[in-house]
Write an enzyme that holds these catalytic residues in place. Structure first.
Site, short mmCIF file in Angstrom:
data_model
loop_
_atom_site.label_atom_id
_atom_site.label_comp_id
_atom_site.label_asym_id
_atom_site.label_seq_id
_atom_site.Cartn_x
_atom_site.Cartn_y
_atom_site.Cartn_z
N SER A 125 0.86 -1.63 0.39
CA SER A 125 0.05 -0.31 0.31
C SER A 125 0.76 1.05 0.52
O SER A 125 2.02 1.38 0.97
CB SER A 125 -1.10 -0.12 1.07
N ASP A 126 0.57 1.80 0.09
CA ASP A 126 1.21 3.49 -0.37
C ASP A 126 0.47 4.30 1.56
O ASP A 126 0.09 3.83 2.20
CB ASP A 126 0.67 4.46 -1.25
N TRP A 127 2.10 4.70 1.80
CA TRP A 127 1.51 5.05 3.09
C TRP A 127 -0.34 5.78 4.01
O TRP A 127 -0.73 6.47 3.04
CB TRP A 127 2.01 6.51 3.51
#
Length: 766
Positions: free
Chosen positions: A282-284
C-alpha cells in the site's frame, strides 16, 4: 451496517478471494507458512515506520523490538545505516520464533548518498543507460547501508505539471516512460536480486495517479478505459516485464474505485493478465483511507477489502495488524487471501536471498561505498546530460571569452539544498557542489559578482535595484530563477505555474537593462514562462541536478559539454491551458492561428506550448536526410535516417521517431513517440540511425480487453522534437492481428551506424 457487511462478504467471495487461483511458492516458503500462527501471518503483511525520511531509526524503541521478537512485523521503512539495520535484522532472525528476516525499505528515489538529478531531469537525458547507471549506484550505496527495498521508480505518466509529483516521474509520454522504468528496475535490482548489492524495486503508483483531476495531489482520476491502457499502464507493464519485485497501489480512485480496493486492477490486470508474481504494498496509510473514500464502513472492512483486492502489505496504517487476525479466523475467504499474501511476501524475501543471508552491508562497506569519486563523476555526467537548452538566440552560449565580468543574480544560485530535490534519502546539503564556486573554478580569469536580487519564496522587491546595478556593470548576466525544492513533490500542487515570488519583476528589470541575459531555470516541473521566454535570448532548464549540480551547469555554460537534454514534458503557456499533450486526439476543427476561424484553441493564448515535448537545442546543428522504410522479417519494418552534424562543434542529437495511424476504427493521436536514439557526432560526421518496428507497436486497445492490430497505412515521422519533424514516410500493416502487450511498452530497437565519411561543415547551415 449489516447489509454493507453482507455486500462486502459477497465481494470478497466472488471477486476478491475465493475465485482466484492458488499461487505457487517454493517448498521452503510453503513449509514456513505451514508453521505460522495467524498472528505471525498477519505480521508478515505489516510495515511500520521505524523513523522519518530525515530522521531514520528515530522510532525504533523497546516496543518495536518486542514486536519484532513476536513476529508481528514483516517490514520497516526509514530504518537505515549498516549498524541499525543489522540490529533489527538480527532480532528478527535470531530472537523471533521462526527467524523470518525483515524487508527494510526507504525512498531511494534518485540516489542514496550520491544524489543524482531528480527523475524528471533524468528523463530529460533521453538516455536509459545513464538512468540505469544511477539506479545501480543508488542500489550499491543503499544496500551497503543495510537496505533491501526502495519505493522507486515512480513511473506515473503526468500531462499536467500543476501536479507536484511530476518531478518524480519521466513526464508525459508512455513510450519514454516505459524505457526509463525498465532502466531503473534493472539498475536497482541488478543481475539477480539475491546479490548483496541489489535492492527490490517498486513500480509506483499503480495506477493513473498522474491523471489526478486538476493536477491536485490525491484527487481522483476519471478517464476512459482506452486512455488508462494506452497511456497510463504501459510503463507499469514494462516495469513488470523487467522484473520489478513489487508494486505500490496508488492513492487515487479510477472512475470512483480506489486503487487500494481495485481487484480488477491489482489482481485482474497485474496478476492474471500480466502474470506478474511480486508483492503489492500500500501507499502510506492507503488502506485506512478506504474509509475516507467511502467504500468501507469500518477499519475491519477496509483491511479485508484491500487484502481481497490484492494489497499484500499495509504501509503504516496499522489496519492489517489490528483487524486481519480476527477477520481471518472468522472468514475462510479472508484466511485464504491472507495465506496468499504471506506467500508473496515470503517469496520476495526468498528471491532477495534473505533466508540465506539476511544482512545487507556492514560498517566498513558502508563507509567505502558512499559518495566515491566514481559516483560523483557519474552524477556529474548525468546532470550535464539532463540540462536542456531551451533557447539560444545569437549563440549567446557558451559563454564567450569576451565576457570578463559576469553578474550571477537570483537567490537560487546560492541554494545548495534545493539541488537535492524534494526526495533526498541520505543526501546532505554539504555534499552538494553548488553553482557559484563551480563557475569561479571554471572561469578563473573572470570577475563573478553575485547578488540575490529576489527569492522564490518572497514578494520582496527591495533587492532588485542592487541586482540591476550589478547587471549594468557586467558583460553577461546569469539570471537564476525558478522553484525551491519544497515547491515540487508530494502535496505540492500549484495552480499558478509562473515564476513564484518577485522573480518575474526581477527578470523584467534585468532584461530592461539591455545587457545580455542567460536564464537558468531551476525547477521540478515545467513552468509557465511565456512572458520570460518572449524576452530572454538564452534559457537553460537545469532542474534540480543533485550533488554535482554546480560543475555540471558550469560544464554546459562554458562549452565543455554541449547540451543535449530534451524535454520529457512540454512547457505550457499558462496553467489554464492544462492538461495538454503533443499526443492529443485530432479534432474536426484543429487549432488555427486565425482567430476569425472557429477552432480548438484558447482565444487569449497563442496555439501550442512555449516549448514542446522533445524540444532541446545544442551548440551545434544537425541536418536530416530522407526517411527510408523497408520491410523486415516477421512483418516488421525498418525506418532509417542519416543525421549529419553541420556545425562547428561536437555534440549529441536525440533522434526521435513518431508515428500516426491516420485512418483507424477509432480516432488516434496526432502523433506518438515510438523510438529514439541519442547519438554523438563530431563536426561533419554522419550517422545512419535505424529503428525496427513491429505491427504490435501500433495496436489499439479494444473494449474486449485485448490489443487489436488493424491493417492499414501507418505514417512515420522523424525529427528533433515533436514540433520539429525533418522527414516522413509511410508503410502498410498487411493483416489484422492481436497482441497481449501495451503498444507503448514495446521497445523499438535502434542502432546507429558509424560512417567513416566526414565532411567539412558548410559555411552556412540550414
Amino acid at each position: 451496517m449489516g447489509l454493507k457487511r453482507s455486500l462486502l462478504a459477497v465481494l470478497l467471495a466472488v471477486t476478491g478471494v475465493a475465485g482466484s487461483a492458488q499461487e505457487a511458492a517454493s517448498p521452503r516458503v510453503e513449509a514456513l507458512l505451514s508453521r505460522m500462527t495467524v498472528a505471525e501471518k498477519v505480521g508478515q503483511l505489516v510495515q511500520v515506520a521505524g523513523g522519518r525520511q530525515r530522521a531514520p531509526n528515530s522510532l525504533i524503541d523497546d516496543g518495536e523490538r518486542a514486536r519484532i521478537r513476536q513476529g508481528r512485523v514483516g517490514s520497516y521503512l526509514n530504518v537505515a545505516g549498516a549498524a541499525e539495520t543489522r540490529e533489527v535484522q538480527r532480532i528478527a532472525v535470531e530472537e523471533s520464533r521462526l527467524g523470518v528476516p525483515l524487508l527494510l525499505g526507504a525512498d531511494v528515489i534518485h540516489g542514496y548518498r550520491t544524489i543524482f538529478p531528480v527523475p524528471l531531469a533524468m528523463a530529460a537525458s533521453w538516455d536509459p543507460a545513464v538512468e540505469a547507471g544511477a539506479a545501480r549506484i543508488a542500489a550499491i550505496e543503499a544496500s551497503a547501508a543495510g537496505l533491501n527495498w526502495t519505493f522507486a521508480p515512480m513511473i506515473d505518466i503526468a500531462r499536467d505539471p500543476r501536479w507536484g509529483r511530476v518531478v518524480e516521474g519521466a513526464g508525459e509520454d508512455p513510450y519514454l516512460g516505459s524505457r526509463m522504468a525498465e532502466a531503473q528496475v534493472r539498475g536497482f535490482q541488478g543481475a539477480t536480486l539475491a546479490a548483496p548489492d541489489s535492492i527490490l524495486a517498486t513500480a509506483k503508483h499503480f495506477a493513473a495517479y498522474g491523471a489526478a483531476t486538476g493536477g491536485r495531489d490525491y484527487a481522483g482520476a476519471d478517464l476512459s478505459d482506452r486512455a488508462l491502457n494506452e497511456i497510463y499502464l504501459p510503463p507499469f507493464h514494462a516495469a513488470a516485464r523487467a522484473g520489478a519485485g513489487s508494486f505500490m497501489a496508488a492513492f487515487n480512485t479510477i472512475g470512483g474505485v480506489p486503487a487500494h480496493a481495485d481487484h480488477d486492477l491489482l489482481t485482474g490486470t497485474l496478476r492474471d493478465a500480466w502474470h506478474w508474481p511480486g508483492l503489492v504494498v500500500s501507499d502510506w496509510n492507503g488502506v485506512a483511507e478506504l474509509r475516507a473514500h467511502g467504500v468501507a464502513g469500518s477499519d475491519a472492512d477496509a483491511a479485508a477489502l484491500a487484502l481481497g483486492a490484492g494489497v499484500d502489505m499495509d504501509m503504516n496504517s496499522g489496519l492489517y495488524a489490528a483487524e486481519l487476525e480476527r477477520r481471518a479466523q472468522a472468514d475462510p475467504a479472508v484466511m485464504e487471501a491472507l495465506d496468499r499474501a504471506v506467500r508473496r511476501v515470503l517469496s520476495v524475501k526468498e528471491r532477495l536471498g534473505l533466508f540465506d543471508n539476511p544482512y545487507r552491508g556492514d560498517a566498513a562497506l558502508e563507509a567505502a561505498a558512499m559518495l566515491t569519486p566514481a559516483n560523483r563523476a557519474a552524477a556529474r555526467n548525468a546532470a550535464a546530460r539532463s540540462i536542456v537548452l531551451l533557447r539560444n538566440d545569437g549563440d549567446l552560449l557558451p559563454i564567450a571569452a569576451s565576457a570578463r565580468r559576469i553578474a550571477v543574480i537570483g537567490a537560487l544560485a546560492d541554494d545548495a539544498g534545493s539541488q537535492l530535490g524534494p526526495w533526498r534519502s541520505a543526501g546532505r546539503v554539504e555534499d552538494v557542489r553548488p553553482l557559484l564556486p563551480a563557475l569561479r573554478a571554471a572561469l578563473p580569469g573572470v570577475a563573478i559578482d553575485y547578488v540575490p536580487g529576489a527569492a522564490p519564496s518572497s514578494e520582496d522587491e527591495s533587492g532588485i535595484p542592487a541586482a540591476v546595478s550589478a547587471a549594468r556593470r557586467a558583460d553577461l548576466v546569469l539570471l537564476v530563477v525558478g522553484e525551491t525544492f519544497d515547491m515540487s513533490g508530494e502535496a505540492r500542487s500549484r495552480a499558478d505555474l509562473g515564476l513564484p515570488g518577485a522573480q518575474q519583476a526581477l527578470a523584467d528589470a534585468l532584461l530592461d537593462t539591455g545587457r545580455p541575459v542567460v536564464v537558468l531555470l531551476m525547477s521540478g516541473r515545467p513552468l509557465a514562462i511565456d512572458r520570460l521566454a518572449a524576452r530572454a535570448p538564452a534559457i537553460l532548464e537545469t532542474w534540480f541536478l543533485g550533488v554535482e549540480a554546480g560543475p555540471a551547469i558550469a560544464d554546459v555554460l562554458t562549452g565543455r559539454v554541449s547540451p543535449a537534454g530534451r524535454l520529457p514534458i512540454a512547457f505550457p503557456r499558462s496553467a489554464g491551458a492544462l492538461p495538454e499533450s503533443y499526443a492529443a486526439l485530432p479534432t474536426g476543427r484543429p487549432a488555427s492561428a486565425d482567430l476569425a476561424s472557429d477552432t480548438s484553441r484558447y482565444r487569449d493564448l497563442p496555439v501550442g506550448p512555449v516549448f514542446p515535448f522533445g524540444h532541446g537545442l545544442s551548440y551545434t546543428r544537425f541536418a536530416y536526410g530522407a526517411l527510408e522504410i523497408a520491410p523486415a522479417a516477421g512483418g516488421r519494418v525498418t525506418a532509417s535516417v542519416t543525421v549529419r552534424n553541420v556545425g562547428a562543434r561536437a555534440g549529441d542529437e536525440v533522434v526521435q521517431l513518431y508515428a500516426r495511424d491516420p485512418v483507424a476504427s477509432v480516432s488516434r493521436a496526432v502523433m506518438e513517440l515510438r523510438g529514439f536514439r541519442r547519438i554523438t557526432l563530431a563536426p561533419g560526421e554522419m550517422k545512419r540511425v535505424t529503428f525496427t518496428l513491429a505491427p504490435a507497436q501500433f495496436a489499439i486497445w479494444s473494449p474486449g480487453g485485448h490489443w487489436r492490430i488493424e491493417p492499414g497505412e501507418i505514417e512515420l515521422m522523424v525529427g528533433a522534437s515533436s514540433a520539429d519533424i525533418r522527414a516522413r514516410g509511410r508503410f502498410a500493416i498487411a493483416s489484422a492481428g492481436e497482441s497481449d502487450v501495451p503498444a507503448a511498452a514495446i521497445e523499438t530497437p535502434a542502432v546507429d551506424g558509424r560512417r567513416a565519411d566526414r565532411l567539412d561543415p558548410p559555411a552556412a547551415t540550414p
